[in-house]
Design a protein around this motif. Structure first.
Motif, PDB file in Angstrom:
ATOM      1  N   TYR A  60     -83.881  73.868  22.604  1.00  0.00           N
ATOM      2  CA  TYR A  60     -84.980  74.240  23.497  1.00  0.00           C
ATOM      3  C   TYR A  60     -85.325  75.730  23.455  1.00  0.00           C
ATOM      4  CZ  TYR A  60     -84.494  69.572  25.512  1.00  0.00           C
ATOM      5  OH  TYR A  60     -84.447  68.206  25.691  1.00  0.00           O
ATOM      6  N   ASN A  61     -84.533  76.528  22.712  1.00  0.00           N
ATOM      7  CA  ASN A  61     -84.783  77.962  22.578  1.00  0.00           C
ATOM      8  C   ASN A  61     -84.812  78.655  23.940  1.00  0.00           C
ATOM      9  OD1 ASN A  61     -85.141  80.287  21.063  1.00  0.00           O
ATOM     10  ND2 ASN A  61     -87.372  80.160  21.168  1.00  0.00           N
ATOM     11  N   VAL A  62     -83.826  78.346  24.768  1.00  0.00           N
ATOM     12  CA  VAL A  62     -83.666  78.993  26.077  1.00  0.00           C
ATOM     13  C   VAL A  62     -82.252  79.556  26.161  1.00  0.00           C
ATOM     14  CG1 VAL A  62     -85.321  77.491  27.248  1.00  0.00           C
ATOM     15  CG2 VAL A  62     -82.910  76.840  27.175  1.00  0.00           C
ATOM     16  N   GLU A  63     -82.047  80.515  27.058  1.00  0.00           N
ATOM     17  CA  GLU A  63     -80.728  81.088  27.267  1.00  0.00           C
ATOM     18  C   GLU A  63     -80.167  80.584  28.594  1.00  0.00           C
ATOM     19  OE1 GLU A  63     -78.984  82.899  25.154  1.00  0.00           O
ATOM     20  OE2 GLU A  63     -80.608  82.829  23.672  1.00  0.00           O
ATOM     21  N   PHE A  64     -78.875  80.331  28.626  1.00  0.00           N
ATOM     22  CA  PHE A  64     -78.198  79.864  29.836  1.00  0.00           C
ATOM     23  C   PHE A  64     -77.265  80.943  30.361  1.00  0.00           C
ATOM     24  CE2 PHE A  64     -79.445  75.950  27.815  1.00  0.00           C
ATOM     25  CZ  PHE A  64     -79.769  75.106  28.871  1.00  0.00           C
ATOM     26  N   ASP A  65     -77.285  81.142  31.660  1.00  0.00           N
ATOM     27  CA  ASP A  65     -76.321  82.012  32.325  1.00  0.00           C
ATOM     28  C   ASP A  65     -75.237  81.109  32.885  1.00  0.00           C
ATOM     29  OD1 ASP A  65     -74.945  83.974  33.602  1.00  0.00           O
ATOM     30  OD2 ASP A  65     -76.433  84.352  35.165  1.00  0.00           O
ATOM     31  N   VAL A  66     -74.183  80.917  32.109  1.00  0.00           N
ATOM     32  CA  VAL A  66     -73.157  79.952  32.471  1.00  0.00           C
ATOM     33  C   VAL A  66     -72.263  80.536  33.554  1.00  0.00           C
ATOM     34  CG1 VAL A  66     -71.261  78.547  31.618  1.00  0.00           C
ATOM     35  CG2 VAL A  66     -73.205  79.025  30.144  1.00  0.00           C
ATOM     36  N   THR A  67     -72.057  79.755  34.596  1.00  0.00           N
ATOM     37  CA  THR A  67     -71.218  80.198  35.707  1.00  0.00           C
ATOM     38  C   THR A  67     -69.816  80.567  35.241  1.00  0.00           C
ATOM     39  OG1 THR A  67     -70.235  79.541  37.802  1.00  0.00           O
ATOM     40  CG2 THR A  67     -70.561  77.799  36.191  1.00  0.00           C
ATOM     41  N   LYS A  68     -69.213  81.526  35.939  1.00  0.00           N
ATOM     42  CA  LYS A  68     -67.846  81.939  35.594  1.00  0.00           C
ATOM     43  C   LYS A  68     -66.806  81.113  36.354  1.00  0.00           C
ATOM     44  CE  LYS A  68     -69.338  85.031  32.817  1.00  0.00           C
ATOM     45  NZ  LYS A  68     -69.269  84.766  31.369  1.00  0.00           N
ATOM     46  N   ASN A  69     -67.252  80.055  37.025  1.00  0.00           N
ATOM     47  CA  ASN A  69     -66.336  79.172  37.736  1.00  0.00           C
ATOM     48  C   ASN A  69     -65.440  78.452  36.712  1.00  0.00           C
ATOM     49  OD1 ASN A  69     -65.213  76.809  38.965  1.00  0.00           O
ATOM     50  ND2 ASN A  69     -66.708  76.991  40.628  1.00  0.00           N
ATOM     51  N   THR A  70     -64.161  78.808  36.694  1.00  0.00           N
ATOM     52  CA  THR A  70     -63.241  78.280  35.683  1.00  0.00           C
ATOM     53  C   THR A  70     -63.154  76.759  35.729  1.00  0.00           C
ATOM     54  OG1 THR A  70     -61.942  80.292  35.887  1.00  0.00           O
ATOM     55  CG2 THR A  70     -60.910  78.452  34.755  1.00  0.00           C
ATOM     56  N   LYS A  71     -63.184  76.211  36.936  1.00  0.00           N
ATOM     57  CA  LYS A  71     -63.082  74.752  37.082  1.00  0.00           C
ATOM     58  C   LYS A  71     -64.241  74.058  36.383  1.00  0.00           C
ATOM     59  CE  LYS A  71     -62.766  71.084  40.568  1.00  0.00           C
ATOM     60  NZ  LYS A  71     -62.780  70.769  42.010  1.00  0.00           N
ATOM     61  N   VAL A  72     -65.456  74.589  36.554  1.00  0.00           N
ATOM     62  CA  VAL A  72     -66.642  73.990  35.927  1.00  0.00           C
ATOM     63  C   VAL A  72     -66.601  74.171  34.414  1.00  0.00           C
ATOM     64  CG1 VAL A  72     -69.150  74.106  35.760  1.00  0.00           C
ATOM     65  CG2 VAL A  72     -68.050  74.288  37.988  1.00  0.00           C
ATOM     66  N   LEU A  73     -66.221  75.381  33.968  1.00  0.00           N
ATOM     67  CA  LEU A  73     -66.209  75.671  32.537  1.00  0.00           C
ATOM     68  C   LEU A  73     -65.214  74.801  31.781  1.00  0.00           C
ATOM     69  CD1 LEU A  73     -66.501  79.564  32.387  1.00  0.00           C
ATOM     70  CD2 LEU A  73     -68.239  77.880  31.835  1.00  0.00           C
ATOM     71  N   ASN A  74     -64.078  74.507  32.393  1.00  0.00           N
ATOM     72  CA  ASN A  74     -63.030  73.763  31.708  1.00  0.00           C
ATOM     73  C   ASN A  74     -63.183  72.255  31.825  1.00  0.00           C
ATOM     74  OD1 ASN A  74     -61.781  76.080  30.808  1.00  0.00           O
ATOM     75  ND2 ASN A  74     -60.455  76.248  32.606  1.00  0.00           N
ATOM     76  N   GLN A  75     -64.110  71.821  32.663  1.00  0.00           N
ATOM     77  CA  GLN A  75     -64.348  70.379  32.802  1.00  0.00           C
ATOM     78  C   GLN A  75     -65.104  69.880  31.578  1.00  0.00           C
ATOM     79  OE1 GLN A  75     -65.770  69.559  36.660  1.00  0.00           O
ATOM     80  NE2 GLN A  75     -65.756  67.347  36.455  1.00  0.00           N
TER      81      GLN A  75
END
Length: 205
Positions: A168-183
């Motif tokens: 989609y040629n968009v950038e994401f600001d991924v949350t630094k919430n470790t629980k969400v990132l590791n899921q």
């Protein structure tokens, strides 16, 4: 004129965000390129092999030629075949290179260590800086992109965002919430849907 005195002429094909492309090489080999991918290939295979370079993801249906092996160079590895069907995912923003065999047999060499692995259909090599291994995979999941789908199988959110960025040629600001990132997440979505549809599915998840 001897082919030894001829210098190959190369083309480079780039696919932009949101697009896939299919081409046929001079030997009849068919290649499908996923979004944000590049294939460098000679206009004619005049040397004693058929070598191309791939960055990104490509699906190959290689015409058989026992006298001229087909070689794909991609981010630290070389995959060599005589004639078969396989998929390579070698994006520079990912930590691993995945090579998956659908038909025939292939040999894949880690160019850093010279270790080689042979694959049978339904098997995949995973190459990273620290390891080079083989595993069984679902072929449907691996080549879902070729049929117009995102297929996520136990993917981390960060990796899903990278895949969506390419399409989609968009950038994401991924949350630094470790629980969400590791899921990890699994699911199938149509690639040609509006990005809002995809984001709605992710947010509901």
């Amino acid at each position: 004129l001897s082919s030894k005195n001829v210098t190959p002429v190369y083309n480079s094909l780039y696919t932009p965000s949101g697009k896939t492309f299919q081409l046929t090489l001079s030997d009849g080999t068919k290649v499908w390129l996923n979004a944000k991918s590049m294939l460098r290939y000679p206009t004619q295979f005049i040397e004693n092999n058929r070598k191309v370079q791939l960055i990104g993801e490509g699906y190959f249906e290689v015409n058989s030629n026992p006298s001229k092996p087909f070689i794909v160079e991609s981010l630290g590895q070389e995959l060599e075949v005589l004639g078969t069907k396989f998929n390579i995912s070698a994006y520079s923003d990912m930590s691993e290179v995945h090579s998956t065999l659908l038909e025939g047999k292939v040999s894949i060499t880690n160019t850093r260590t010279q270790q080689s692995i042979k694959l049978n259909p339904g098997e995949q090599t995973v190459l990273s800086e620290s390891s080079f291994k083989k595993q069984k995979v679902s072929l449907r999941n691996v080549i879902g992109w070729k049929s117009g789908y995102f297929v996520f199988q136990n993917e981390k959110l960060e990796d899903i965002c990278r895949i969506l960025t390419r399409w989609y040629n968009v950038e994401f600001d991924v949350t630094k919430n470790t629980k969400v990132l590791n899921q990890v997440y699994s699911g199938t979505m149509v690639k040609f849907n509006d990005i809002e549809d995809v984001l709605n599915v992710l947010s509901e998840t």
